[in-house]
Design an enzyme around this catalytic site. Structure first.
Site, short mmCIF file in Angstrom:
data_model
loop_
_atom_site.label_atom_id
_atom_site.label_comp_id
_atom_site.label_asym_id
_atom_site.label_seq_id
_atom_site.Cartn_x
_atom_site.Cartn_y
_atom_site.Cartn_z
N SER A 688 0.89 -1.28 -0.33
CA SER A 688 0.35 -0.14 -0.18
C SER A 688 0.63 1.09 0.04
CB SER A 688 -0.87 0.35 1.41
OG SER A 688 0.01 -0.27 2.14
N LYS A 731 -7.15 3.62 8.34
CA LYS A 731 -5.55 4.49 8.02
C LYS A 731 -6.25 6.14 8.06
CE LYS A 731 -3.75 1.56 4.70
NZ LYS A 731 -3.28 0.90 3.65
#
Length: 818
Positions: A688, A731
């Site tokens: 990511s 996140k």
């Protein structure tokens, strides 16, 4: 010694000892085992006095605490010759019957029962009271006793004693005491006062018993072999046991081993075992009866039988199917977590419509401290079931799940069966905690053993090595917990319904702290809520500046630390109410260790805010990139292989677009790109960060700063496409904690934004992107002047010294020209 009982020798009052299942006749000497409290008190009071006690039979032997109305009116006055206390608390007494007495009135005492009784005269005739009828009856009785002696296995002494007894009443009592009569018949003989009438009754009973015994002996000797085979082993054993028990009772002997076997046999019958398990238990009990009681194998069999009879084979607790009540219980114990609560209510709804529905196998996956374990306990309370927690962290032996075979010393069932015994029901809520911490070594793989436990198609016949018989686990509601799903083997993960528990938002943490953590810690520290109060700003500061976690475990520790300090002041005499605000936090806990200043306030070249997911929730990674003399790519920060490959892919993509963004490819190829991901001591991995690394390298190549108020996540390909990643909710919360309100996400992750609370979504701006061009246009301070891509053949690039095309070459491939 004259043992006859006369009216002048009978005391005015004497204690009563109630007898079960037998009658004591005068002149009998026999031991008695006394266990009931009132009976023990009667013996002790008799020993303190003249040692006389009235022995009276109960009308119903099953009555535990008989009233005076439950006793016969005629009994035998006996002298207690000896008394001894047994290790189990019972009394063993030796009594001798003296004569008959009738109860006139009852005197109730608190400890025992006393009566006023009158002696029954009738056996005082001497040898001079000879009659023809009496002599005839006496001789007939002696003859019948002699004939019955070999058939009933009576002691030989009975014949010699009857020969020397001339009194008809005494002879009747002596013979009746050895005939093993039914309680009613023996009591009838005892109550007959006339000696000749009593002897006639005994003679009739002797005649009947002689006919029955003769007929029984004939059947036993003349029956063919095939008829003998028709008796089952169980019936034959039961018959022999009854005879053995009767002999032991007659001799006053109690075999402790027989009591143990009878107790096991009764427990096996009461346990309602499945047929296969019952046969195995009976077989093991027969083995135990043939073993030496002190042998090691006997202890193994006893341990097995104890486990079998104590397991809840058919005991189930009723489910509480009131959905409103279940919702209230779940909301009372936990705030938010609506996904889990809805799933439990759905299960209860189905169970209400169909009682035989199977329980789901759930897996709560999420960071530490979000309430996975406590949620299982709350679910059990909402459903009205027992709760059992089985910790699997560090378990490496398969026998911990399936149990040890009984051949091993100290063998035990596995943790699943042990948990069911602890619960006491066959349908508890069983939590398999820390499922992702299972290990494996030469002793087996516990995760493979769990495949049968967690498979609804197989766990109905779960086989534990110790029990060696199937046990039905289909009624158990299994709930597993894990921080990460990756360590769990795929076949095991496939058998569970995974429910992800994300971290809490700052607002949720403040609510949990206000309604759950603070009241609980105030109560645990011996204070009341009117003695300590927290301001809203103090609670917000605690959750944002004194902790940095996805859950609330460290937050509760901070609240506990504050309560300890306040409790100390109150113990020292300060009775004033403590109000905790932001100023007092600094005094009590020191300066905040986590300030919201991780994100750089100024835009810089090569500095990018990436987003990562960890076991503890989301984190913001400030990626730093720099150029130096050399070639290729250098990645530091304890990165995993996947993250290193993402860096290589990002560099290859940026090299492929250098001409489009107006950068000299040959000059850039002479530089070494160094990307560092703080903190260096923390391991990191995953794809990511590819978008963030590509952005940092593009910023270095163009010299354009990257916005400091933007964070990003996504996987990048060689062609620049941005692929979806996981953990978007965590996140996003990490970015908000660090003061970043603009987040770049892959366009394919837009659907995941539904997991983010509405109030949190309003405070954030999400920028969905499909390609790296979109990313660079959004995050760079100055827009790039994109040039059209020129088609260059392989031969042309080789003649110009460019080597292989950038998008097809390795990042460390050397240039042919310096």
């Amino acid at each position: 010694m004259d043992c006859r009982l006369t009216a002048d020798r009978l005391p005015e009052e004497l204690p009563v000892l109630a007898l079960r299942e037998f009658v004591v006749f005068p002149y009998m000497v026999l031991p008695l085992f006394v266990a009931r409290e009132r009976s023990i008190a009667a013996i002790e009071e008799a020993m303190d006095g003249d040692r006389l006690v009235l022995l009276v039979a109960q009308r119903n032997p099953e009555t535990v605490d008989p009233d005076p109305d439950d006793l016969y009116q005629v009994g035998t006055v006996a002298m207690v010759m000896r008394s001894m206390r047994m290790p189990d608390g019972r009394l063993k007494v030796l009594v001798q019957g003296l004569g008959k007495a009738r109860i006139d009135s009852v005197i109730e005492q608190r400890e025992s029962t006393w009566v006023r009784a009158s002696a029954l005269e009738g056996d005082a005739e001497g040898a001079d009271d000879w009659t023809v009828e009496g002599e005839a009856l006496t001789r007939a009785v002696r003859t019948r006793v002699e004939e019955l002696l070999p058939l009933k296995n009576l002691p030989p002494e009975v014949l010699s004693i009857t020969t020397n007894v001339q009194n008809p009443g005494r002879l009747a009592d002596l013979v009746a005491s050895n005939l093993q009569l039914r309680l009613e018949e023996a009591q009838e003989v005892l109550e007959i006062a006339d000696p000749l009438e009593r002897l006639r009754k005994v003679d009739a009973l002797l005649k009947r018993e002689l006919e029955v015994s003769s007929l029984q002996a004939g059947y036993q000797t003349e029956a063919p072999a095939e008829s003998q085979d028709e008796f089952s082993r169980d019936h034959r054993e039961a018959f022999l046991r009854d005879q053995l028990r009767a002999i032991q009772n007659e001799l006053g002997e109690v075999d402790p081993r027989s009591e143990e076997f009878d107790e096991y046999r009764l427990k096996v019958e009461e346990a309602n075992l499945p047929e296969e398990t019952r046969e195995e238990a009976v077989r093991q009990l027969r083995r135990l009866e043939r073993m030496h009681p002190d042998g090691p194998e006997a202890q193994v069999v006893r341990n097995y039988l104890d486990w079998v009879v104590e397991l809840p084979w058919d005991r189930c607790s009723p489910d509480q199917l009131d959905l409103d009540r279940a919702r209230a219980v779940l909301d009372m114990d936990h705030a938010h977590l609506s996904i889990v609560k809805d799933r439990i209510l759905e299960f209860l709804g189905v169970r209400k419509l169909r009682e035989d529905s199977r329980g789901p196998v759930l897996c709560f996956a999420g960071p530490p401290g979000v309430g996975k374990t406590s949620l299982g306990r709350s679910i059990a309370r909402a459903m009205g079931r027992e709760f059992v927690r089985v910790s699997l962290g560090g378990v490496r032996d398969e026998a911990e799940i399936r149990g040890h075979r009984r051949t091993y010393v100290g063998a035990l069932p596995g943790r699943i069966i042990q948990g069911l015994k602890t619960a006491g029901t066959s349908n508890p809520v069983m939590m398999l905690d820390e499922l992702d911490k299972l290990g494996a070594d030469f002793r087996g793989d516990p995760s493979a053993a769990l495949l049968e436990v967690l498979d609804p198609e197989q766990n109905k016949d779960f086989s534990d090595h110790f029990l060696n018989t199937p046990f039905d686990l289909s009624k158990v509601l299994f709930i597993a917990t894990a921080n990460m799903l990756e360590p769990i083997p795929a076949p095991l993960r496939d058998r569970m319904e995974v429910i992800r528990l994300s971290g809490y938002t700052p607002e949720e943490k403040s609510e949990i702290t206000t309604h759950f953590l603070i009241p609980r810690q105030i109560a645990e520290h011996g204070m009341s809520e009117d003695q300590v109060s927290f301001t809203k700003n103090a609670i917000a500061s605690l959750s944002a500046e004194y902790t940095c976690e996805a859950g609330v475990r460290n937050l509760e520790r901070q609240v506990a630390a504050i309560c300890r300090k306040v409790a100390r002041k109150r113990a020292e005499g300060d009775e004033s109410k403590a109000t905790i605000d932001t100023k007092s936090l600094d005094k009590l806990l020191g300066p905040p260790p986590y300030r919201s200043d991780h994100a750089s306030e100024e835009a810089e070249v090569g500095l990018v805010n990436g987003l990562a997911w960890t076991e503890a929730g989301g984190e913001v990674l400030s990626l730093e990139a720099n150029l130096s003399r050399g070639r290729g790519l250098l990645l530091t920060g304890q990165l995993g292989d996947v993250m290193k490959e993402s860096g290589q892919t990002a560099l290859s993509y940026v090299r492929s677009i250098l001409a489009e963004i107006g950068v000299d490819e040959r000059e850039f190829g002479k530089q070494q790109v160094h990307v560092h991901v703080p903190a260096g001591a923390t391991p990191k991995d995953g794809p990511s960060a590819g978008v963030a690394i590509a952005t940092a390298i593009a910023s270095l190549a163009t010299g354009v700063e990257v916005r400091a108020d933007v964070a990003m996540t996504g996987e990048v390909t060689l062609r620049g496409r941005v692929l979806p990643v996981g953990g978007v909710r965590e996140k996003a919360m990490a970015a908000l904690r660090n003061g970043i309100k603009t987040i770049v996400i892959p366009e394919s992750n837009v659907a995941d934004l539904r997991e983010i609370p509405k109030e949190l979504k309003k405070r954030l701006e999400f920028i969905p992107v499909k390609h790296m061009r979109d990313v660079l246009d959004q995050v760079l301070v100055e827009p790039l002047d994109w040039q059209p891509r020129k088609r260059v053949s392989l031969s042309t690039r080789a003649s110009q010294g460019g080597g292989m095309p950038a998008h097809a070459s390795g990042p460390d491939a050397p240039s042919r020209r310096d």
